[in-house]
Every structure is written in structure tokens, then in C-alpha cells.
Design a protein around this motif. Structure first.
Motif: not given
Length: 207
Positions: A8-17, A54-57, A97-98, A105-107
Motif C-alpha cells: 500500500n504505497g505511493a510515489s511522487i514525481c517532481l519536475l523542475d519545469s 506539464l502537470g497533465r504531461a 496533481i500540484s 508534481a503528481c502523486a
């Protein structure tokens, strides 16, 4: 790097645009559905347009890696005042998304609903005035007792958690704060996570 979900986990992807060039932006525009394209065209501010695209991508790339499908095949439904809904493929993961400033970022989680918020800690903001407006006089008075740097950290922690809980849309089973040099990052989940969320940096940037 693909998102990982141990139990039962999660990941966060974080992007410097700032790492994304014009050619990539043009490619990502072709991934949007008709309603997304219409909304994208309505944004007046260039930064907000960039954040939306970029959030949607980022979501499509991360979800595509998780589900082993092409990111452009992922269809999202626009919902006024709400997060998008996944239309295809069916049975996809929960997501949130945030964005803040140049960060996006998206989780993702395969098992539990999520609410993610990131906030760029801006030293120019009057955090006491914002705290009075958002959280009331008592919270602002507590913040005022803290040294300036601690006050800023505490305010953004409070702000991010409130936003993450709001995005979750239900009582949170857990809220987790992730350390970052520039950002306040809080992820709330409907069920407690078995492991701390994995933070994957720049997973949309070119290899």
C-alpha cells in the motif's frame, strides 16, 4: 525511473519545469484531449499555461510507465472545479496533481486515494497576514512566537497539509511531509501508506 508501489504505497514525481524545452511542450500539447485543449487555450498567464500542460504531461508519463502504456493513450475528463477523472485505460491508479512556481508534481497510488500539495516557500510573502486570513488569529499568534525561518516553515507546512486534505476530499488516514530544499510537500492518503512515498525527481525531463 518508473513509479514504484510496494504494498500500500505511493510515489511522487517532481519536475523542475525549467528543464523542459519548446519542442517538448509542443509534443505534450498533442496529448491533450479536446476539453483539456480548450481549457489550456483559455489560460492567459504563460506560467499557468505551462503548469497546466506539464502537470497533465507528467501525470501521463508517470501513469504510462506504471501501466506500461503510451502516455498519449491516456484519456482524462475535465471536471469544473475538480481534479480530472481518468477515462482510459480503465482501472488506473489514484492520482493527484500540484504545482507551484516552476515546480510541477503528481502523486500516484494503486491502492488509495491521494491529495498532494506542493508550495514554493517564498520569503517575500507575509506569512502572518496569510495565516490570519486562512487559519485565524490563534494560529497566527502561535506562528508569531517562532523565529522567522521556523515561522515560514511552519506556515507552509500548515498550508500544504490543509490543501492536501482538501484535494483528498475525505478524512485522511495519514498525511506525510517530504523534505525538499525549495518546496513544502505534503501527501495525504485515505488509507495509511505502508512505506514513505518515493520521491522521483525530474521524471519528465529528457534522458
Amino acid at each position: 525511473m518508473s513509479p514504484a508501489f510496494p504494498g500500500n504505497g505511493a510515489s511522487i514525481c517532481l519536475l523542475d519545469s525549467r528543464s523542459i524545452d519548446l519542442a517538448q511542450l509542443t509534443q505534450y500539447e498533442t496529448w491533450l484531449g479536446p476539453a483539456e485543449t480548450a481549457r489550456y487555450a483559455r489560460f492567459v498567464r504563460p506560467l499557468r499555461r505551462r503548469q497546466f500542460l506539464l502537470g497533465r504531461a507528467l501525470l501521463r508519463v508517470a501513469m504510462g510507465e506504471m501501466l506500461e502504456v503510451a502516455p498519449e493513450s491516456i484519456a482524462l475528463e475535465e471536471r469544473s472545479g475538480q481534479a480530472p477523472r481518468l477515462l482510459a485505460p480503465a482501472g488506473g491508479p489514484y492520482f493527484s496533481i500540484s504545482h507551484s512556481g516552476h515546480w510541477v508534481a503528481c502523486a500516484l497510488s494503486g491502492t488509495t486515494r491521494l491529495g498532494l500539495d506542493i508550495e514554493l516557500r517564498d520569503p517575500r510573502r507575509d506569512v502572518l497576514a496569510l495565516a490570519r486570513q486562512a487559519f485565524g488569529a490563534a494560529v497566527a499568534a502561535d506562528l508569531e512566537k517562532l523565529p522567522q525561518e521556523e515561522r515560514r516553515e511552519a506556515f507552509y507546512q500548515c498550508w500544504s497539509e490543509a490543501e492536501a486534505r482538501y484535494k483528498l476530499g475525505m478524512d485522511a488516514g495519514a498525511c506525510v511531509t517530504l523534505a525538499h530544499a525549495e518546496l513544502s510537500i505534503v501527501l495525504c492518503s485515505a488509507a495509511p501508506l505502508a512505506h514513505p512515498p518515493a520521491l522521483l525527481l525530474s521524471c519528465l525531463a529528457p534522458d
